[in-house]
Design an enzyme around this catalytic site. Sequence first.
Site, PDB file in Angstrom:
ATOM      1  N   ALA A 140       0.789  -1.236   0.000  1.00  0.00           N
ATOM      2  CA  ALA A 140       0.000   0.000   0.000  1.00  0.00           C
ATOM      3  C   ALA A 140       0.818   1.281   0.000  1.00  0.00           C
ATOM      4  O   ALA A 140       0.349   2.317  -0.468  1.00  0.00           O
ATOM      5  CB  ALA A 140      -0.928   0.000   1.212  1.00  0.00           C
ATOM      6  N   PRO A 142       3.399   4.188  -1.036  1.00  0.00           N
ATOM      7  CA  PRO A 142       3.284   5.325  -0.112  1.00  0.00           C
ATOM      8  C   PRO A 142       1.875   5.881   0.084  1.00  0.00           C
ATOM      9  O   PRO A 142       1.709   6.879   0.772  1.00  0.00           O
ATOM     10  CB  PRO A 142       4.176   6.371  -0.766  1.00  0.00           C
ATOM     11  CG  PRO A 142       4.035   6.102  -2.226  1.00  0.00           C
ATOM     12  CD  PRO A 142       3.932   4.602  -2.348  1.00  0.00           C
ATOM     13  N   ASP A 163       1.905  -3.205   4.071  1.00  0.00           N
ATOM     14  CA  ASP A 163       3.207  -3.021   3.441  1.00  0.00           C
ATOM     15  C   ASP A 163       4.270  -3.571   4.388  1.00  0.00           C
ATOM     16  O   ASP A 163       4.113  -3.501   5.611  1.00  0.00           O
ATOM     17  CB  ASP A 163       3.475  -1.549   3.135  1.00  0.00           C
ATOM     18  CG  ASP A 163       4.528  -1.372   2.038  1.00  0.00           C
ATOM     19  OD1 ASP A 163       4.150  -1.178   0.869  1.00  0.00           O
ATOM     20  OD2 ASP A 163       5.740  -1.435   2.361  1.00  0.00           O
ATOM     21  N   ARG A 168       8.382   3.020   4.802  1.00  0.00           N
ATOM     22  CA  ARG A 168       7.412   3.422   3.780  1.00  0.00           C
ATOM     23  C   ARG A 168       6.032   3.673   4.394  1.00  0.00           C
ATOM     24  O   ARG A 168       5.290   4.539   3.939  1.00  0.00           O
ATOM     25  CB  ARG A 168       7.332   2.352   2.688  1.00  0.00           C
ATOM     26  CG  ARG A 168       8.533   2.365   1.749  1.00  0.00           C
ATOM     27  CD  ARG A 168       8.544   1.136   0.843  1.00  0.00           C
ATOM     28  NE  ARG A 168       7.336   1.007   0.053  1.00  0.00           N
ATOM     29  CZ  ARG A 168       7.122   1.624  -1.101  1.00  0.00           C
ATOM     30  NH1 ARG A 168       8.044   2.431  -1.605  1.00  0.00           N
ATOM     31  NH2 ARG A 168       6.002   1.445  -1.773  1.00  0.00           N
ATOM     32  N   ASP A 207      -0.629  -4.516  -5.904  1.00  0.00           N
ATOM     33  CA  ASP A 207       0.305  -3.823  -6.796  1.00  0.00           C
ATOM     34  C   ASP A 207       1.710  -4.195  -6.325  1.00  0.00           C
ATOM     35  O   ASP A 207       2.366  -3.423  -5.625  1.00  0.00           O
ATOM     36  CB  ASP A 207       0.069  -2.313  -6.711  1.00  0.00           C
ATOM     37  CG  ASP A 207       0.961  -1.523  -7.640  1.00  0.00           C
ATOM     38  OD1 ASP A 207       1.482  -2.119  -8.600  1.00  0.00           O
ATOM     39  OD2 ASP A 207       1.158  -0.319  -7.398  1.00  0.00           O
ATOM     40  N   CYS A 260       3.705  -2.089 -13.015  1.00  0.00           N
ATOM     41  CA  CYS A 260       4.194  -1.091 -13.977  1.00  0.00           C
ATOM     42  C   CYS A 260       5.319  -1.737 -14.799  1.00  0.00           C
ATOM     43  O   CYS A 260       6.369  -1.139 -15.023  1.00  0.00           O
ATOM     44  CB  CYS A 260       4.646   0.188 -13.291  1.00  0.00           C
ATOM     45  SG  CYS A 260       5.831  -0.041 -11.955  1.00  0.00           S
TER      46      CYS A 260
END
Length: 326
Positions: A140, A142, A163, A168, A207, A260
Amino acid sequence: LGKILTANPSSFLQRLEDEEKTALLTYHPTWFVRYCFKLLGRKEALALLEDSVNVKPTYIRINTLKTSEETAIKKLENEKVFLEKDEKLQHVYKVTKSQQALTRTESFSQGQFYIQDRASCLATEIANPQSDMTVLDICAAPGAKTTHLAQLMENKGAIYSVDYSPRRMKIWEKQIKRMGVNIAVPIVADARKPLPINLTADLIILDPPCTGTGTFGRTPSAKWRLTEKSAENMAKVQWEMLNQCKEYVKESGDIIYSTCSITLEENEMLIEKFLRWHPEFTLTETLPKIGLTGFRGQTKCQRLYPHLHECNGFFVAKLQKSNSIP
């Protein structure tokens, strides 16, 4: 040094193979050029590689938890920041001109917007979170996804943000406070292992860490830290995380998986393996559609490319858990 200054690059390049020549001319490792040629074909790969030197637009997401879009736009214009609406995404704007750093504006300090690439915003819109849902946000920090989820949920429901990095998560906490989110709970844990929570979620957003091959235009140094084996190695970490996620999703719930990266190993091949191992999950449509369809027959997934979509290279898939195994 004198020989280098008087050398004729053209004569040197003529002696090279096509992939090596392209690598030098576009500033990429030869292995990555070879990979792109195989993935996209030479013509499209060249367009992608050559585009990496072009500066990509900056995007912001107006935070409707703090203000209306109209009010935020007017305030930013007064601060000499000018925007262009993204026609396909909610609350997302391209910055066309700014006379100061966005992070130094009063609007930023007041949490009226978040600097976020349009590809990242797409993933959360595809998730389509509803008010009063229970959402699990994996990797999760930043805070881009958490704050966007809370905005779409109108600060109703619950978001559990996971996370592994305490450092972070401190940044995450600052962003949550700045953006006015009050439904998010931080959890420091390794998502490759069972989580220290007892819940089932309506929606899981994953992600995971990736090679970042879709972001070379923004972080050019990253390409020199990778090797031909990097995608394969990273996919092992991503598989562990995705495999854990299935334990926490409700029947008829969704897992949104995004990276990404443009590699097959981290995207379609991983999803293919997951569906083979877990037939209770199926791919569903990813809406809104702003990208291209995925490879390997995964037409319901989306791929975005910097040279085509003016954003980071990106992949997103939506996996729904059915009520019964087929």
